[in-house]
Design a protein around this motif. Structure first.
Motif, PDB file in Angstrom:
ATOM      1  N   THR A 316       8.634 -10.737   1.111  1.00  0.00           N
ATOM      2  CA  THR A 316       7.879 -10.739   0.358  1.00  0.00           C
ATOM      3  C   THR A 316       8.276 -11.192  -1.302  1.00  0.00           C
ATOM      4  O   THR A 316       8.058 -11.737  -1.934  1.00  0.00           O
ATOM      5  N   PRO A 338       9.794  -4.980  10.192  1.00  0.00           N
ATOM      6  CA  PRO A 338       8.787  -5.413   9.748  1.00  0.00           C
ATOM      7  C   PRO A 338       8.577  -6.644  11.253  1.00  0.00           C
ATOM      8  O   PRO A 338       7.311  -6.900  11.354  1.00  0.00           O
ATOM      9  N   LYS A 371       3.697 -11.411   7.898  1.00  0.00           N
ATOM     10  CA  LYS A 371       3.285 -10.961   6.676  1.00  0.00           C
ATOM     11  C   LYS A 371       1.939 -10.107   6.897  1.00  0.00           C
ATOM     12  O   LYS A 371       0.848 -10.058   5.991  1.00  0.00           O
ATOM     13  N   GLY A 374       0.776  -7.237  10.116  1.00  0.00           N
ATOM     14  CA  GLY A 374       0.521  -5.429   9.413  1.00  0.00           C
ATOM     15  C   GLY A 374       1.790  -5.080   9.905  1.00  0.00           C
ATOM     16  O   GLY A 374       2.054  -4.032   9.611  1.00  0.00           O
ATOM     17  N   ASP A 377       3.385  -3.722   6.454  1.00  0.00           N
ATOM     18  CA  ASP A 377       2.588  -2.822   6.125  1.00  0.00           C
ATOM     19  C   ASP A 377       2.920  -1.306   6.708  1.00  0.00           C
ATOM     20  O   ASP A 377       3.056  -0.336   6.254  1.00  0.00           O
ATOM     21  N   ARG A 378       3.471  -1.738   8.151  1.00  0.00           N
ATOM     22  CA  ARG A 378       4.225  -0.687   9.000  1.00  0.00           C
ATOM     23  C   ARG A 378       5.428  -0.427   8.054  1.00  0.00           C
ATOM     24  O   ARG A 378       5.334   0.927   8.542  1.00  0.00           O
ATOM     25  N   ARG A 380       6.889  -0.175   5.804  1.00  0.00           N
ATOM     26  CA  ARG A 380       6.365   0.121   4.314  1.00  0.00           C
ATOM     27  C   ARG A 380       6.063   1.418   4.706  1.00  0.00           C
ATOM     28  O   ARG A 380       6.570   2.526   3.530  1.00  0.00           O
ATOM     29  N   ASP A 381       5.442   2.166   5.619  1.00  0.00           N
ATOM     30  CA  ASP A 381       4.935   3.065   5.596  1.00  0.00           C
ATOM     31  C   ASP A 381       6.335   4.306   6.632  1.00  0.00           C
ATOM     32  O   ASP A 381       6.404   5.182   6.263  1.00  0.00           O
ATOM     33  N   LYS A 418       6.230  -2.186  -4.045  1.00  0.00           N
ATOM     34  CA  LYS A 418       4.290  -1.854  -4.757  1.00  0.00           C
ATOM     35  C   LYS A 418       4.128  -3.667  -5.062  1.00  0.00           C
ATOM     36  O   LYS A 418       4.614  -4.016  -5.831  1.00  0.00           O
TER      37      LYS A 418
END
Length: 418
Positions: A316, A338, A371, A374, A377-378, A380-381, A418
């Motif tokens: 990112t 990721p 990217k 998902g 995002d996973r 990040r979780d 974030k």
């Protein structure tokens, strides 16, 4: 003795359960089968031969080079060994600096003491050390040692840190620095934190020897602490570094790598040192073993969360922000959280990785898939899950500015994504 209260990563009963308690015993873990051995570096057919040939080429032109940088020769000849300026170009984020305000004097003392620990009689080593120490490092690990030391010292009525606390912080930073120097050699990285790496400037031979010397010097000071529990704890970290590199090398471009294996490798390469740092600090405070174990778990969970966040940022952030090319881990075949999550949803990504990005634009396509499907995002979780566990580990500490800073460290890490 192995603790009977070990908990898993909530992925079912895993191999990581046996190292989660921080026990220094190798009895159980050393006998686990490595799933990827048959597909690893030694037995991976064409890919392995290509990798080994590449490494042989690197060795031929780097490891055995006797080229000595002109600056080193001049410094030695003039009899004026370089002075290690640990504060030079240190550009930690202000939020992190504020977080460490409560141990600022401790960190200042550490910076002064590191020079004498490295040894001014080794001018080549001093120059190499200054390169890595002055590359904008955050001193996170020694700061954690000081924060845990002061947070736990109050429990037993200690008014000031012991010399063992301070020496532990210095040893931890030395070990971390040595591992960075060796990592850059193994990864063939030319940049770290936006600056040229030691081996890029001075050659692979100097870098390897500098890292070896720092490991040896830190081990000598570690032995002089004369605390067998801490000696075993920190010595295991050095073994873990090597185990992590072997696991990583044996699973390059392996699309069948599982999240559990990624977490074990991340523990070896990142979380092990942080966990040993925080537990060692608690041990020297003389608190009950239950509290020192919670400090170990805090360091482990924080370290894993940090690693996951770093792996997210590899996708990112820009090359300028990272201080290295974006997507560099993926380009080298190192599949991180990721990517592992993305592979579960996108079969095309497997084909691209299996090709080892042989077609122009295939790496960029793979990054876009990660990217957009998902994977980030996973990841990040997962980082948040480990962060939540780390905060819970701090509940055994009484309220203080030091405990608050330890909690802020967890939040700071998550703020990066974030």
């Amino acid at each position: 003795m192995m603790s009977m209260t070990c908990h898993s990563f909530e992925l079912g009963r895993t191999r990581l359960d046996f190292i989660a308690c921080g026990c220094t015993s190798n009895t159980s873990f050393d006998h686990f089968p490595v799933r990827n051995c048959a597909k690893g570096v030694l037995n991976k057919g064409f890919k392995a031969r290509k990798l080994l040939c590449c490494r042989r080429e690197i060795s031929r032109c780097g490891v055995f080079s006797t080229k000595t940088p002109e600056g080193f020769l001049n410094g030695i000849a003039n009899g004026s060994p370089p002075v290690l300026d640990l504060m030079k170009e240190s550009t930690s984020p202000s939020v992190l600096s504020n977080m460490f305000d409560v141990v600022a004097e401790d960190l200042h003392t550490l910076n002064k003491n590191l020079q004498s620990i490295v040894g001014a009689e080794n001018p080549v080593l001093m120059s190499a050390a200054e390169q890595i120490f002055g590359a904008g490092g955050k001193r996170m690990r020694p700061a954690l040692v000081f924060l845990v030391s002061r947070a736990t010292a109050g429990i037993v009525g200690l008014k000031e840190l012991t010399k063992e606390h301070r020496r532990l912080a210095e040893i931890i930073e030395m070990i971390h620095t040595a591992s960075l120097i060796h990592d850059d050699v193994l990864d063939e990285s030319d940049m770290r934190r936006g600056k040229a790496t030691v081996h890029q400037l001075y050659g692979t031979r100097v870098a390897v020897l500098a890292g070896d010397f720092m490991f040896a010097q830190s081990s000598w000071y570690l032995a002089n602490l004369e605390n067998l529990e801490v000696i075993k704890l920190i010595s295991q970290v050095i073994k873990d570094f090597a185990s992590g590199e072997i696991k990583q090398a044996s699973s390059l471009f392996d699309c069948d790598v599982e999240l559990e294996e990624y977490l074990i490798k991340s523990y070896y390469k990142t979380a092990s040192l942080i966990a040993a740092s925080t537990k060692g600090a608690a041990i020297f405070s003389g608190v009950h073993s239950d509290i020192s174990e919670q400090m170990y778990q805090y360091g482990k969970n924080l370290g894993l969360s940090f690693q996951v966040v770093d792996d997210i940022l590899d996708f990112t952030q820009s090359a300028e922000q990272l201080g290295k090319p974006a997507g560099s881990d993926l380009a080298k075949g190192n599949l991180t959280a990721p990517v592992i999550f993305a592979l579960e949803k996108e079969t095309k990504l497997r084909d691209i990785i299996d090709s080892e990005f042989c077609e122009t634009g295939s790496l960029e396509e793979a990054i876009d898939i990660v990217k957009n499907c998902g994977g980030i995002d996973r990841a990040r979780d997962l980082a948040r899950e480990k962060a939540d566990e780390a905060v819970k580990n701090l509940e055994c500490l009484p309220p203080s500015s030091f405990r608050l800073a330890l909690e802020q460290m967890v939040n700071y890490n998550l703020e990066r994504i974030k």
